[in-house]
Design a protein around this motif. Structure first.
Motif, PDB file in Angstrom:
ATOM      1  N   GLN A 151       4.755   2.861  11.951  1.00  0.00           N
ATOM      2  CA  GLN A 151       4.830   4.051  12.824  1.00  0.00           C
ATOM      3  C   GLN A 151       3.845   5.120  12.356  1.00  0.00           C
ATOM      4  OE1 GLN A 151       9.057   5.093  12.908  1.00  0.00           O
ATOM      5  NE2 GLN A 151       9.392   3.717  14.629  1.00  0.00           N
ATOM      6  N   THR A 152       2.606   4.679  12.255  1.00  0.00           N
ATOM      7  CA  THR A 152       1.543   5.607  11.887  1.00  0.00           C
ATOM      8  C   THR A 152       0.297   5.262  12.678  1.00  0.00           C
ATOM      9  OG1 THR A 152       0.425   6.651  10.018  1.00  0.00           O
ATOM     10  CG2 THR A 152       0.650   4.255   9.935  1.00  0.00           C
ATOM     11  N   THR A 153      -0.787   5.958  12.397  1.00  0.00           N
ATOM     12  CA  THR A 153      -2.025   5.743  13.145  1.00  0.00           C
ATOM     13  C   THR A 153      -2.864   4.656  12.484  1.00  0.00           C
ATOM     14  OG1 THR A 153      -3.265   7.376  11.877  1.00  0.00           O
ATOM     15  CG2 THR A 153      -2.017   8.181  13.799  1.00  0.00           C
ATOM     16  N   LEU A 154      -3.786   4.106  13.237  1.00  0.00           N
ATOM     17  CA  LEU A 154      -4.689   3.099  12.691  1.00  0.00           C
ATOM     18  C   LEU A 154      -5.554   3.693  11.587  1.00  0.00           C
ATOM     19  CD1 LEU A 154      -5.848   1.237  15.962  1.00  0.00           C
ATOM     20  CD2 LEU A 154      -3.921   0.721  14.451  1.00  0.00           C
ATOM     21  N   GLU A 155      -5.957   4.957  11.754  1.00  0.00           N
ATOM     22  CA  GLU A 155      -6.790   5.613  10.747  1.00  0.00           C
ATOM     23  C   GLU A 155      -6.026   5.815   9.444  1.00  0.00           C
ATOM     24  OE1 GLU A 155      -6.315   6.646  13.864  1.00  0.00           O
ATOM     25  OE2 GLU A 155      -8.280   6.081  14.692  1.00  0.00           O
ATOM     26  N   GLU A 156      -4.753   6.212   9.538  1.00  0.00           N
ATOM     27  CA  GLU A 156      -3.960   6.407   8.332  1.00  0.00           C
ATOM     28  C   GLU A 156      -3.736   5.088   7.597  1.00  0.00           C
ATOM     29  OE1 GLU A 156      -1.391   8.049   5.326  1.00  0.00           O
ATOM     30  OE2 GLU A 156      -3.156   8.693   6.469  1.00  0.00           O
ATOM     31  N   ASN A 157      -3.545   3.999   8.327  1.00  0.00           N
ATOM     32  CA  ASN A 157      -3.375   2.696   7.685  1.00  0.00           C
ATOM     33  C   ASN A 157      -4.635   2.294   6.920  1.00  0.00           C
ATOM     34  OD1 ASN A 157      -1.920   0.088   7.266  1.00  0.00           O
ATOM     35  ND2 ASN A 157      -3.617  -0.702   8.489  1.00  0.00           N
ATOM     36  N   THR A 187       0.844  -1.191   0.000  1.00  0.00           N
ATOM     37  CA  THR A 187       0.000   0.000   0.000  1.00  0.00           C
ATOM     38  C   THR A 187       0.886   1.250   0.000  1.00  0.00           C
ATOM     39  OG1 THR A 187      -0.107  -0.125   2.422  1.00  0.00           O
ATOM     40  CG2 THR A 187      -1.924  -1.125   1.187  1.00  0.00           C
ATOM     41  N   ARG A 188       0.295   2.367  -0.364  1.00  0.00           N
ATOM     42  CA  ARG A 188       1.083   3.603  -0.469  1.00  0.00           C
ATOM     43  C   ARG A 188       1.777   3.914   0.841  1.00  0.00           C
ATOM     44  NH1 ARG A 188      -1.153   7.532   2.535  1.00  0.00           N
ATOM     45  NH2 ARG A 188      -3.427   7.700   2.741  1.00  0.00           N
ATOM     46  N   ARG A 189       2.843   4.686   0.742  1.00  0.00           N
ATOM     47  CA  ARG A 189       3.523   5.128   1.949  1.00  0.00           C
ATOM     48  C   ARG A 189       2.622   6.059   2.759  1.00  0.00           C
ATOM     49  NH1 ARG A 189       8.497   7.805  -0.764  1.00  0.00           N
ATOM     50  NH2 ARG A 189       6.844   8.121  -2.314  1.00  0.00           N
ATOM     51  N   LYS A 190       2.881   6.119   4.040  1.00  0.00           N
ATOM     52  CA  LYS A 190       2.039   6.957   4.906  1.00  0.00           C
ATOM     53  C   LYS A 190       2.181   8.437   4.516  1.00  0.00           C
ATOM     54  CE  LYS A 190       5.640   7.329   8.477  1.00  0.00           C
ATOM     55  NZ  LYS A 190       6.023   7.036   9.857  1.00  0.00           N
ATOM     56  N   PHE A 216      -0.530  -3.826  16.073  1.00  0.00           N
ATOM     57  CA  PHE A 216       0.844  -3.792  16.572  1.00  0.00           C
ATOM     58  C   PHE A 216       1.823  -3.418  15.457  1.00  0.00           C
ATOM     59  CE2 PHE A 216       4.740  -6.482  16.924  1.00  0.00           C
ATOM     60  CZ  PHE A 216       5.370  -5.798  17.941  1.00  0.00           C
ATOM     61  N   HIS A 217       1.634  -3.980  14.274  1.00  0.00           N
ATOM     62  CA  HIS A 217       2.507  -3.685  13.138  1.00  0.00           C
ATOM     63  C   HIS A 217       2.287  -2.266  12.642  1.00  0.00           C
ATOM     64  CE1 HIS A 217       5.111  -6.733  11.078  1.00  0.00           C
ATOM     65  NE2 HIS A 217       4.664  -7.463  12.080  1.00  0.00           N
TER      66      HIS A 217
END
Length: 539
Positions: A116-122, A76-79, A109-110
């Protein structure tokens, strides 16, 4: 419920992450063609742009015009970036393939630790990447990485990732047991729950073998409603490997009533597995289910006696269904049934009540006691049986050999062999060098024989093993040498035993050539053995 299963092969991508496996672009193209012949639905070619081999593969694979869908792999795209600016997504689009495998995080966890981002951003990364690839006209297979660990840790979030992927238009939602630590009952329960949550979604399964449960976990997921299987030929893959398609496909098709590949392709399975192991330069375990050399091998005399009456007594399927064959092993544990079965397999007439049969069995047991082992040396066993039944036609006679090994300071060791033979009444004396004593003997023997038997140029030694039989004797110990030889159509193994490794090697080497020449007409006698000629005349 549909009984068709989509087979997704990732040998060329996930399989190459296995230790000791490296494939050139040519290798990958050969394997892709073989997989297509087998009838798999998807062939994952690699990560376009990640290395020169994969770039070349994606360029050249178009020329093969395969029936299987070639897929490109990426993340997936980078954060915190736009999909249009993501280099990985652009490489997948530019690969010129009809389908893309997009991996995304589904374990919270990953998301926090690796990305190293938020659950929403993922969730946004997942949705944006899939919808972007769909707008570009690609079929999208979404691989939810670490899905089962994620679901066990935070089921709501893992399910939310799949939901967003589905909303973005993903064609397949594949649940991955990336660490290979999930158990079959857990797989079944979790896949079932996702099937209830997303009843219209097409679900897939991708498992790893860290608990030796990849095949069991895959079958469990299929039972719970998954309809795509991701795996590799021979189970190649990182750490302990991926789910082995060579076990999964026949189990689903022959035992569970699913349709995976065309029925007339299933007998190609063994050949496909062995071909790919050769290209990958990885020895197959002999006890690999379905396609291994020992998968339908029988050694105990009682077992052999039973299978001669009906093979179903000790075989769960007919080996021919997957392109394998029944083998009877002959050893000191063997009874009369084993020897008779081997003779019958070779088309030899051996009366079970005869003195001849008893002598053959006694000789085999005596040789086994000396250290010979015929389980892995079928060619030497066949030669022995043909000799005992008068079916052996000796084409050359050994008289002597001599070895010279010279080491000079600052220079490599030089090995030279001198061989004296008699062929058709004519004495031959030849010499040849080699990069070792066995290679020198091989070269000298060929040099003497190829004038009379030119087909020997088409055979070569493919493997050489030495086993010390009694370590207590140290350097004076007996050794057993196993030599594997090949030509374009066959592979055979021979054995030699001696307290001298050169003599043991010579025995195995001579047997390998005698076997290669079975069926040749004797120059002296003008007769032919009952075995078909093995020469590569028509190739």
């Amino acid at each position: 419920m549909s009984k068709s299963i989509s087979i997704f092969d990732t040998t060329l991508r996930d399989g190459t992450q296995g230790e000791g496996i490296s494939l050139s672009a040519d290798d990958k193209l050969k394997i892709a063609r073989k997989l297509d012949d087998l009838g798999v639905h998807y062939i994952e070619g690699g990560n376009p742009g990640s290395n020169n081999k994969d770039i070349e593969f994606f360029k050249r694979v178009q020329e093969l015009h395969l029936n299987a869908k070639i897929t490109a792999f990426g993340s997936t795209r980078r954060k915190n970036t736009l999909t249009e600016q993501d280099e990985g997504l652009q490489r997948m689009i530019n690969a010129g393939v009809p389908a893309a495998t997009l991996v995304g995080k589904s374990w919270d966890f990953h998301v926090h630790t690796a990305l190293q981002t938020t659950l929403e951003e993922n969730l946004a990364m997942t949705f944006d990447s899939i919808s972007y690839l769909k707008r570009k006209g690609l079929e999208v297979i979404f691989d939810a990485e670490h899905f089962f660990d994620g679901f066990k840790n935070n089921p709501e979030y893992a399910a939310a990732v799949l939901t967003r992927a589905r909303e973005a238009g993903a064609d397949w939602l594949v649940m991955c047991d990336t660490n290979g630590g999930t158990l079959p009952h857990e797989i079944h329960d979790i896949v079932t729950s996702i099937g209830v949550l997303l009843p219209e979604a097409s679900l897939g399964i991708h498992t790893h073998n860290d608990c030796e449960l990849a095949v069991a976990n895959t079958l469990s997921a299929i039972g719970a409603g998954a309809r795509q299987v991701q795996g590799t030929i021979n189970g190649y893959g990182e750490r302990c490997g991926n789910a082995n398609l060579c076990s999964i496909i026949p189990t689903l098709q022959l035992k569970m009533g699913y349709h995976c590949i065309p029925g007339d392709s299933l007998p190609q399975l063994t050949n496909t597995a062995r071909y790919i192991s050769e290209v990958a330069n990885v020895n197959m375990p002999v006890n690999q289910p379905y396609v291994g050399a020992a998968a339908f091998a029988h050694k105990g005399g009682i077992h052999v006696s039973a299978i001669l009456r009906d093979s179903r007594t000790y075989e769960h399927i007919a080996p021919e269904l997957v392109g394998n064959k029944q083998r009877v092993l002959v050893s000191e544990l063997a009874g009369q049934s084993n020897v008779l079965s081997k003779a019958q397999e070779m088309g030899l007439s051996l009366d079970p009540s005869s003195e001849q049969a008893r002598k053959v069995i006694d000789k085999i047991k005596d040789l086994e006691h000396q250290g010979y082992q015929f389980e892995g040396a079928d060619a030497s066993l066949e030669l022995l049986l043909r000799e005992a039944t008068g079916e052996m036609n000796e084409l050359f006679t050994f008289e002597s050999f001599k070895m010279l090994v010279e080491k000079t300071a600052g220079r490599p060791v030089v090995s030279e062999a001198f061989v004296k033979l008699k062929v058709g009444g004519e004495s031959l004396y030849t010499a040849a060098e080699g990069n070792g004593p066995v290679n020198a003997l091989d070269n000298a023997l060929r040099k003497a024989l190829q004038t009379y038997f030119p087909q020997l140029k088409d055979m070569h030694l493919s493997d050489y093993k030495v086993r010390v039989l009694d370590e207590q004797d140290q350097t004076a110990a007996k050794v057993r040498v196993l030599i594997e030889s090949k030509d374009y159509s066959d592979t055979w193994s021979t054995v030699g035993v001696s307290s001298n490794v050169i003599e043991a090697s010579w025995e195995a080497l001579v047997d390998s050539m005698r076997y290669a020449l079975l069926g040749q007409i004797s120059l002296e006698q003008g007769i032919q053995t009952s075995k078909e000629p093995r020469g590569l005349v028509n190739h």
